[in-house]
Design a protein around this motif. Structure first.
Motif, PDB file in Angstrom:
ATOM      1  N   GLU A 229      10.124  62.279  16.362  1.00  0.00           N
ATOM      2  CA  GLU A 229      10.203  63.587  15.712  1.00  0.00           C
ATOM      3  C   GLU A 229       8.807  64.092  15.360  1.00  0.00           C
ATOM      4  O   GLU A 229       8.493  65.272  15.556  1.00  0.00           O
ATOM      5  N   GLN A 230       7.967  63.205  14.843  1.00  0.00           N
ATOM      6  CA  GLN A 230       6.600  63.585  14.448  1.00  0.00           C
ATOM      7  C   GLN A 230       5.790  64.061  15.658  1.00  0.00           C
ATOM      8  O   GLN A 230       5.079  65.067  15.579  1.00  0.00           O
TER       9      GLN A 230
ATOM     10  N   ILE B 256      14.222  51.010  14.534  1.00  0.00           N
ATOM     11  CA  ILE B 256      14.797  52.141  15.263  1.00  0.00           C
ATOM     12  C   ILE B 256      14.624  53.423  14.446  1.00  0.00           C
ATOM     13  O   ILE B 256      14.266  54.473  14.994  1.00  0.00           O
ATOM     14  N   GLN B 257      14.834  53.348  13.131  1.00  0.00           N
ATOM     15  CA  GLN B 257      14.603  54.506  12.265  1.00  0.00           C
ATOM     16  C   GLN B 257      13.144  54.951  12.335  1.00  0.00           C
ATOM     17  O   GLN B 257      12.846  56.150  12.404  1.00  0.00           O
ATOM     18  N   SER B 258      12.242  53.986  12.333  1.00  0.00           N
ATOM     19  CA  SER B 258      10.812  54.298  12.427  1.00  0.00           C
ATOM     20  C   SER B 258      10.490  54.950  13.776  1.00  0.00           C
ATOM     21  O   SER B 258       9.733  55.931  13.836  1.00  0.00           O
ATOM     22  N   ASP B 259      11.069  54.432  14.853  1.00  0.00           N
ATOM     23  CA  ASP B 259      10.831  55.014  16.180  1.00  0.00           C
ATOM     24  C   ASP B 259      11.353  56.445  16.254  1.00  0.00           C
ATOM     25  O   ASP B 259      10.735  57.313  16.865  1.00  0.00           O
TER      26      ASP B 259
ATOM     27  N   ASP C  36      15.337  68.336  14.794  1.00  0.00           N
ATOM     28  CA  ASP C  36      16.392  67.405  14.424  1.00  0.00           C
ATOM     29  C   ASP C  36      16.278  66.171  15.301  1.00  0.00           C
ATOM     30  O   ASP C  36      15.782  66.224  16.425  1.00  0.00           O
ATOM     31  N   GLY C  37      16.728  65.063  14.768  1.00  0.00           N
ATOM     32  CA  GLY C  37      16.702  63.816  15.510  1.00  0.00           C
ATOM     33  C   GLY C  37      17.986  63.049  15.311  1.00  0.00           C
ATOM     34  O   GLY C  37      18.771  63.335  14.411  1.00  0.00           O
TER      35      GLY C  37
ATOM     36  N   GLY D 207      16.570  60.093  19.719  1.00  0.00           N
ATOM     37  CA  GLY D 207      16.323  61.379  20.351  1.00  0.00           C
ATOM     38  C   GLY D 207      15.877  62.387  19.320  1.00  0.00           C
ATOM     39  O   GLY D 207      16.137  62.237  18.125  1.00  0.00           O
ATOM     40  N   ALA D 208      15.176  63.402  19.785  1.00  0.00           N
ATOM     41  CA  ALA D 208      14.718  64.474  18.904  1.00  0.00           C
ATOM     42  C   ALA D 208      14.652  65.761  19.720  1.00  0.00           C
ATOM     43  O   ALA D 208      14.445  65.725  20.939  1.00  0.00           O
TER      44      ALA D 208
END
Length: 185
Positions: A172-173, A164-167, A71-72, A94-95
Motif C-alpha cells: 500500500e505504501q 503478511i500484514q506488514s507486506d 485500499d488493500g 493486494g492493494a
C-alpha cells in the motif's frame, strides 16, 4: 469449501517437495477469520455531540474533497505443517488506488503479491529448500526472532500473519508513494 488447488496451485508440488509434511486440504477460512486470541472488551463510548441521538442538518452542497482512495486486502491460508508441526502459510496481499474524476471512480494502479511464509529456524534444511524451490518467494518468519525456533506452532502462525500484514502495508505504501510522486510532477 474451496478446492485446495484454487488456494495454492502448487499444492501438488509442495506435496512432492515435502513428502513427510501434512497438507491442509479442508479449505477452511483464512487465518484472518480465525477466532481472536484476545478476550473481548466492553468500553463505554463517550457522546461527543448531544445527549440524544438525532440527525443534524449540514449546510452547503455535498462534495467529496478527495482525489483518490487507497485500499488493500490480505488473505492467509495454512497450506501445510512440517513433520515437527511448523506451519507453512500461503499469503496473498493486494492493494489498489481508485481515482475520482467527474464523479466516477477508475483504477489508477494496483498490485498483488503471493508468497509462502514459514519459520526456517523450526524446519529441517531440506524442508526449507523444498519450500524455496516451489517458484514463490519464501519468507522466513523466524528471521527476526531467535526464540521462535522452539516456539509453539501457533506462535509461528501468528508470526506469519504479522509478516503478511506488514507486506500488505508495504505494498500500500509503495502505491501511495508512486501516486503522490506522479501528482507532484
Amino acid at each position: 469449501a474451496r478446492d485446495p488447488k484454487e488456494r495454492f496451485p502448487s499444492l501438488r508440488a509442495l506435496a512432492r517437495a515435502l513428502p513427510s509434511a501434512s497438507l491442509t486440504t479442508e479449505g477452511g477460512p483464512p487465518l484472518e477469520l480465525s477466532p481472536a486470541t484476545d478476550p473481548p472488551v466492553l468500553a463505554r463510548a463517550d457522546v461527543i455531540e448531544d445527549d440524544a441521538l438525532r440527525g443534524h442538518r449540514v449546510a452547503g452542497a455535498p462534495e467529496a474533497p478527495f482525489l483518490a482512495f487507497l485500499d488493500g486486502t490480505q488473505r492467509s491460508d495454512l497450506v501445510a505443517h512440517t513433520t515437527d508441526g511448523a506451519p507453512i502459510v500461503l499469503g496473498v496481499v493486494g492493494a489498489v488506488i481508485r481515482e475520482w474524476t467527474g464523479g466516477r471512480g477508475a483504477t489508477w494502479s494496483h498490485g498483488r503479491q503471493q508468497r509462502l511464509y514459514a519459520p526456517r529456524a523450526a524446519m529441517l534444511p531440506a524442508e526449507w529448500d523444498a519450500v524455496t524451490s516451489l517458484g514463490l518467494t519464501a519468507i522466513d518468519t523466524s528471521a527476526n526472532d531467535a526464540g521462535l525456533a522452539e516456539a509453539h506452532p501457533a506462535a509461528h502462525r501468528d508470526a506469519a500473519i504479522q509478516q503478511i500484514q506488514s507486506d500488505r502495508g508495504q505494498l500500500e505504501q509503495r502505491l501511495a508513494q508512486r501516486w503522490c510522486a506522479e501528482r507532484a510532477e
